[in-house]
Design an enzyme around this catalytic site. Structure first.
Site, PDB file in Angstrom:
ATOM      1  N   SER A 127       0.753  -1.081   0.082  1.00 51.00           N
ATOM      2  CA  SER A 127       0.064   0.147   0.000  1.00 51.00           C
ATOM      3  C   SER A 127       0.803   1.337   0.054  1.00 51.00           C
ATOM      4  CB  SER A 127      -0.931   0.059   1.231  1.00 51.00           C
ATOM      5  OG  SER A 127      -1.204   1.451   1.379  1.00 51.00           O
ATOM      6  N   TYR A 149      -2.076   5.716  -3.922  1.00 50.87           N
ATOM      7  CA  TYR A 149      -3.105   6.971  -3.713  1.00 50.87           C
ATOM      8  C   TYR A 149      -2.300   8.062  -4.122  1.00 50.87           C
ATOM      9  CZ  TYR A 149      -6.151   4.323  -0.392  1.00 50.87           C
ATOM     10  OH  TYR A 149      -7.097   3.292   0.377  1.00 50.87           O
ATOM     11  N   THR A 175      -5.756   3.488  -6.728  1.00 51.19           N
ATOM     12  CA  THR A 175      -7.240   3.028  -6.058  1.00 51.19           C
ATOM     13  C   THR A 175      -7.879   4.564  -6.367  1.00 51.19           C
ATOM     14  OG1 THR A 175      -6.143   1.699  -4.573  1.00 51.19           O
ATOM     15  CG2 THR A 175      -8.278   2.722  -3.820  1.00 51.19           C
ATOM     16  N   LYS A 274      -8.404   0.132  -9.556  1.00 50.42           N
ATOM     17  CA  LYS A 274      -8.798  -0.422  -8.380  1.00 50.42           C
ATOM     18  C   LYS A 274     -10.039   0.511  -7.712  1.00 50.42           C
ATOM     19  CE  LYS A 274      -7.751  -2.307  -3.716  1.00 50.42           C
ATOM     20  NZ  LYS A 274      -8.376  -1.416  -2.895  1.00 50.42           N
ATOM     21  N   HIS A 298     -13.967  -1.321  -1.768  1.00 48.83           N
ATOM     22  CA  HIS A 298     -12.871  -1.248  -0.640  1.00 48.83           C
ATOM     23  C   HIS A 298     -13.262  -1.722   0.720  1.00 48.83           C
ATOM     24  CE1 HIS A 298      -9.460   2.120  -0.301  1.00 48.83           C
ATOM     25  NE2 HIS A 298      -9.413   1.444   0.909  1.00 48.83           N
TER      26      HIS A 298
HETATM   27  C1  LIG Z   1      -7.275  -1.946   7.202  1.00 52.68           C
HETATM   28  C2  LIG Z   1      -7.374  -1.729   6.022  1.00 52.68           C
HETATM   29  C3  LIG Z   1      -6.479  -0.717   5.122  1.00 52.68           C
HETATM   30  C4  LIG Z   1      -6.770  -0.694   3.740  1.00 52.68           C
HETATM   31  N1  LIG Z   1      -5.781   0.284   3.253  1.00 52.68           N
HETATM   32  C5  LIG Z   1      -5.802   0.207   1.852  1.00 52.68           C
HETATM   33  C6  LIG Z   1      -4.906   1.006   1.049  1.00 52.68           C
HETATM   34  O1  LIG Z   1      -3.872   1.643   1.605  1.00 52.68           O
HETATM   35  N2  LIG Z   1      -5.134   0.957  -0.209  1.00 52.68           N
HETATM   36  C7  LIG Z   1      -5.930   0.417  -1.012  1.00 52.68           C
HETATM   37  O2  LIG Z   1      -6.333   0.473  -2.341  1.00 52.68           O
HETATM   38  N3  LIG Z   1      -7.042  -0.328  -0.196  1.00 52.68           N
HETATM   39  C8  LIG Z   1      -6.799  -0.398   1.041  1.00 52.68           C
HETATM   40  N4  LIG Z   1      -7.864  -1.235   1.693  1.00 52.68           N
HETATM   41  C9  LIG Z   1      -8.797  -2.024   0.982  1.00 52.68           C
HETATM   42  C10 LIG Z   1      -8.266  -3.317   0.575  1.00 52.68           C
HETATM   43  O3  LIG Z   1      -7.383  -3.059  -0.336  1.00 52.68           O
HETATM   44  C11 LIG Z   1      -9.531  -3.880  -0.313  1.00 52.68           C
HETATM   45  O4  LIG Z   1      -9.865  -3.371  -1.217  1.00 52.68           O
HETATM   46  C12 LIG Z   1     -10.505  -4.532   0.852  1.00 52.68           C
HETATM   47  O5  LIG Z   1      -9.933  -4.860   1.942  1.00 52.68           O
HETATM   48  C13 LIG Z   1     -11.311  -5.787   0.485  1.00 52.68           C
HETATM   49  O6  LIG Z   1     -12.437  -5.955   1.322  1.00 52.68           O
HETATM   50  P1  LIG Z   1     -12.076  -7.221   2.405  1.00 52.68           P
HETATM   51  O7  LIG Z   1     -11.253  -6.590   3.582  1.00 52.68           O
HETATM   52  O8  LIG Z   1     -13.545  -7.509   2.917  1.00 52.68           O
HETATM   53  O9  LIG Z   1     -11.533  -8.221   1.826  1.00 52.68           O
HETATM   54  C14 LIG Z   1      -7.767  -1.569   3.187  1.00 52.68           C
HETATM   55  C15 LIG Z   1      -8.438  -2.375   3.866  1.00 52.68           C
HETATM   56  C16 LIG Z   1      -8.230  -2.470   4.957  1.00 52.68           C
HETATM   57  C17 LIG Z   1      -9.177  -3.465   5.759  1.00 52.68           C
END
Ligand SMILES: Cc1cc2nc3c(=O)[nH]c(=O)nc-3n(C[C@H](O)[C@H](O)[C@H](O)COP(=O)(O)O)c2cc1C
Length: 398
Positions: A127, A149, A175, A274, A298
């Site tokens: 990330s 991002y 994203t 994304k 997300h």
């Molecule tokens: C704690 C956390 C931090 C996240 N940070 C990012 C991030 O920095 N960049 C991003 O594109 N998505 C981020 N996401 C979203 C994930 O990439 C993903 O789209 C999402 O977690 C998918 O759903 P799920 O948690 O039900 O598998 C984050 C998700 C979580 C749970």
């Protein structure tokens, strides 16, 4: 160390025991352990959605609605879950998605995620909000992708992307589903915002989780202090507990297709957008030369009224499937969810929280456990369906 720790928390000693493990039968078991181990404020940051969390529930409900019409007597003793992602073999249609908070859940959590993914032979996505430099994560080996991002300072975003390229990263995810910051009311309630200010509530929360305090924060304290936002030049780095300096805040409300097109033209590798749900956005992505899209909301963490990704997937697949790689994420908790996504036309899924539950429970061993569980359930689901490989799944959709 890691094997001992994991046995003591999950009574698990190897993949061969998947079926007999007493305490960690599924991702939800890891989730419950993670919840106990983390301070409430950190737990809620990892787990929660936004506003009334209808979006998270909708993601799960959409998976549950999908059913199959299994076939029998198909000789399923050797189920093959392997696939190709961007022309390279992958043993599973699963990759670890980008999750910015990994370093708060476990000491050097990004590295633990990357190592477990590398050992399983599946990709891991760094990330842009990670707290470890990408060169320190890349030592894990394996297949590593990078997620962007946009920062307030666009040129800075380009510099970071160039750095990822110089370190041999060949796949970039951008994203797009957070044009403005999400409404996460619980962060204010828990007092876990940035800048972080101690108050009686969060002090009590942290002090009543001594294993986390010593095992995560204690280790950082011995190793130079609270981690910083990595990926940024030194002049812009700040501790994750402090507010970002000018220029170093993420800002995407002014982003448009032209900006994405110029990044596409600059990035030599695979380029993935994304956070798309609309088939016309996917078509636009294809037109500007993207190699893939992630049908994602997300994990319900951005916009609570977003449609479920499982409901959005078929239209995106019929618009661009076969012409570009289509990933799905948001709500994957079971191998059967992986199989459902493939049945609906996804080439692979990303998982966010599932490996984080394992990470918060037991570091790298916990992530390995999460991947093993998803793998075992995927194989079992396919065997139950009579699908001997991924291409045999789709016709069995009810
Ligand atoms: C704690 C956390 C931090 C996240 N940070 C990012 C991030 O920095 N960049 C991003 O594109 N998505 C981020 N996401 C979203 C994930 O990439 C993903 O789209 C999402 O977690 C998918 O759903 P799920 O948690 O039900 O598998 C984050 C998700 C979580 C749970």
């Amino acid at each position: 160390m890691r094997a001992w720790w994991f046995r003591s928390t999950c009574r698990f000693s190897g993949a061969a025991e998947l079926g007999t493990d007493l305490a960690c039968y599924n991702i939800d078991d890891l989730r419950l352990r993670a919840r106990r181990r983390l301070p409430h404020g950190v737990w809620e940051y990892m787990e929660r959605g936004t506003e009334d969390e209808a979006g998270m529930a909708r993601n799960r409900a959409a998976f549950e609605k999908v059913t199959f019409r299994p076939r029998v007597l198909r000789g399923v003793q050797a189920v093959d879950t392997s696939t190709q992602i961007f022309g390279k073999p992958s043993p599973l249609p699963i990759a670890l998605g980008p999750t910015g908070s990994a370093g708060l859940l476990w000491y050097k959590g990004d590295l633990a995620l990357a190592r477990a993914a590398a050992a399983a032979g599946i990709p891991f996505t760094i990330s842009s909000a990670s707290t470890m430099d990408l060169e320190d994560i890349a030592v894990a080996g394996g297949r590593i992708w990078f997620q962007l991002y946009y920062w307030e300072d666009r040129e800075l975003s380009h510099t970071v992307v160039d750095k990822a390229r110089d370190h041999g990263i060949d796949t970039l995810f951008v994203t797009l589903d957070m044009p403005v910051p999400p409404n996460r009311e619980y962060i204010y309630r828990n007092g876990f915002g940035t800048p972080f200010k101690l108050n009686p509530r969060n002090t009590f929360d942290v002090l009543t989780h001594p294993r986390w305090l010593a095992g995560v924060m204690g280790r950082y304290a011995l190793d130079g202090g609270v981690p910083s936002q990595a990926n940024l030049p030194d002049r812009l780095r700040s501790k994750v507990t402090k507010g970002a300096p000018p220029g170093a805040l993420f800002k995407q409300d002014d982003l448009d297709w032209d900006a994405i097109k110029s990044l596409r033209d600059r990035w030599p590798g695979k380029f993935v957008l994304k956070g798309l749900l609309h088939p016309q956005d996917a078509e636009q992505a294809l037109k500007l030369g993207a190699d893939g899209v992630v049908v994602s909301n997300h994990g319900g963490r951005a916009f609570d009224s977003s449609m479920a990704t499982v409901d959005a997937l078929p239209a995106v697949v019929s618009a661009v499937g076969g012409k570009m790689t289509v990933f799905l994420d948001s709500g994957v908790r079971r191998g059967s969810d992986v199989v459902k996504a493939v049945a609906l036309g996804a080439d692979a899924v990303l998982v966010g929280r599932a490996p984080l539950y394992g990470l918060a429970t037991a570091g790298e061993a916990g992530v390995t456990r999460a991947i093993d569980l998803l793998r075992a359930e995927t194989v079992r689901t396919m065997a139950m369906l009579g699908a001997r490989n991924l291409s045999e799944i789709k016709p069995l959709l009810d």
